[in-house]
Write a protein that holds these residues in place. Sequence first.
Motif, short mmCIF file in Angstrom:
data_model
loop_
_atom_site.label_atom_id
_atom_site.label_comp_id
_atom_site.label_asym_id
_atom_site.label_seq_id
_atom_site.Cartn_x
_atom_site.Cartn_y
_atom_site.Cartn_z
N ARG A 175 -2.85 18.75 -1.13
CA ARG A 175 -3.26 17.37 -1.40
C ARG A 175 -2.43 16.32 -0.67
N GLY A 176 -1.44 16.75 0.10
CA GLY A 176 -0.71 15.84 0.98
C GLY A 176 -0.04 14.68 0.28
N ASP A 177 -0.22 13.49 0.85
CA ASP A 177 0.45 12.29 0.34
C ASP A 177 0.17 12.05 -1.14
N GLU A 178 -1.05 12.30 -1.56
CA GLU A 178 -1.41 12.05 -2.96
C GLU A 178 -0.48 12.80 -3.90
N ALA A 179 -0.27 14.09 -3.65
CA ALA A 179 0.64 14.88 -4.48
C ALA A 179 2.08 14.44 -4.30
N LEU A 180 2.44 14.11 -3.07
CA LEU A 180 3.82 13.69 -2.78
C LEU A 180 4.18 12.46 -3.60
N LEU A 181 3.29 11.49 -3.67
CA LEU A 181 3.55 10.26 -4.41
C LEU A 181 3.56 10.51 -5.91
N LEU A 217 6.65 5.20 2.14
CA LEU A 217 7.40 6.44 2.30
C LEU A 217 8.43 6.34 3.43
N ARG A 218 8.02 5.77 4.53
CA ARG A 218 8.92 5.71 5.69
C ARG A 218 9.90 4.56 5.56
N VAL A 219 11.15 4.85 5.83
CA VAL A 219 12.20 3.82 5.80
C VAL A 219 12.04 2.93 7.02
N GLU A 261 13.49 8.65 12.40
CA GLU A 261 12.39 8.83 11.46
C GLU A 261 12.96 9.29 10.12
N MET A 262 12.86 8.45 9.11
CA MET A 262 13.42 8.75 7.79
C MET A 262 12.39 8.45 6.71
N TYR A 263 12.38 9.31 5.66
CA TYR A 263 11.44 9.13 4.56
C TYR A 263 12.16 9.20 3.23
N SER A 310 1.31 11.30 6.08
CA SER A 310 2.38 10.41 6.54
C SER A 310 3.51 11.13 7.27
N ILE A 311 3.69 12.42 6.97
CA ILE A 311 4.83 13.17 7.51
C ILE A 311 4.30 14.36 8.30
N ALA A 312 4.60 14.38 9.59
CA ALA A 312 4.17 15.51 10.43
C ALA A 312 5.02 16.73 10.14
#
Length: 445
Positions: A36-42, A58-60, A178-180, A197-199
Amino acid sequence: MRIMRAEQFNLAREVEYGTPEQNESVRGIVEAVRTRGDEALLELTEQFDGVQLSAAQLRVTDEEINAAYDRVEPDFLDALRGASANIRAYHERQRRQSWMDVQPDGTVLGQVIRPLKRVGVYVPGGKAAYPSSVLMNVIPAQVAGVPEIVMVTPPATGGKPGIDPYILVAAAEAGVKEMYRVGGAQAVAALAYGTESIAPVDKICGPGNIFVALAKRAVFGAVDIDSLAGPSEIAVLADDTADPVYVAADLLSQAEHDEMASSILITPSERLAEEVSVEVERQLVLLPRAAIARESIDRHGAILLVDSLQAGIEVVNRMAPEHLEVLTADPMSLLGSIENAGAIFLGPYSSEPVGDYFAGPNHIIPTNGTARFSSPVNVDDFIKKSSLISYSREALLRDGAHIMTLARHEGLEGHARAIEVRLEKEAGAAAVDAAAQQTIKGKKA
């Protein structure tokens, strides 16, 4: 601090694999992020860190990094830059080059060395926020030539999305672009499988809690990982010449890491053993993290008496400690006998924190006895090697029969025929060439 004979002490440390519940939880987290990618991450960031974020947060940002510089002390920045220079210089000496060996028959054998393309660095937050570990992970990867290095680190708890400014400054000084703001098992899964958002990366490195360690183990194979690190360890091999104040301080420098840390003195000197035991008690109460150090010393610390320094070295080699200090009259003379240790510190002025922070060697070192077969993080961890084989016609004609013999012994006829068709064609070509040469000679005659 307890004193005992070395043979009474169990040198084996229990390896932490997590409880069934922890493993099941991590598997669910990893699968949720993978599918689920970003949805689960958040969702997971809100659940575990108490921080609500949007994907855009997400990205600093560069503005946050610049602001972090205003929040750190000048002396911290000076120390960080000095450490960075030393770490970079040390790791530069580890660089490898591709090579080729051209043999007389025209065959070329060699090895092509390339950096990994993208590496993810996990940086813990909270009480385990260590800017020095940022340098130790990032700089070897940079020296290896890795073009993309991404850092993930948890947001501050309590509903705030901020990140420790010292971590941000360390990453910026090391050259991370690149920081998250994401942590835990969900961050490891994002690095391994990628989200909107994150490769995804090729390798994940960096320390973390048990959930991070279990997540790294779960994604290994989809990506590479550095190691599954256990609690910190120090062994001090010392004789009568050692200063008990120094020894006690160095043992406590590891004990304050966490309750599972191990601090062991190995000595043939009963006098030193008694003095260090007293000194540990005196110094321990002065530490801000005295409760942690006390539990570590009581549960995993010991002073081991041996008959001689050589017997002490045998204990060290069986233990294979993460850090080994040698505080003896002539420490260099013992170096050749030390076979298993992640990092070796010789003499009274080479206290373990010298290596942890500033000297240059990497402080990410094998634990749990794995120094028997593994090494500190180094430039080789961030490269890959391809074998190069360019066989000449002459070499194939010479070696072809041997190759076919070995292939057929293993029941792989297709392998043998791949060589055989070449030999038959080359033999035919050779016969035609020989006939042509005879014709030319006949005409000349």
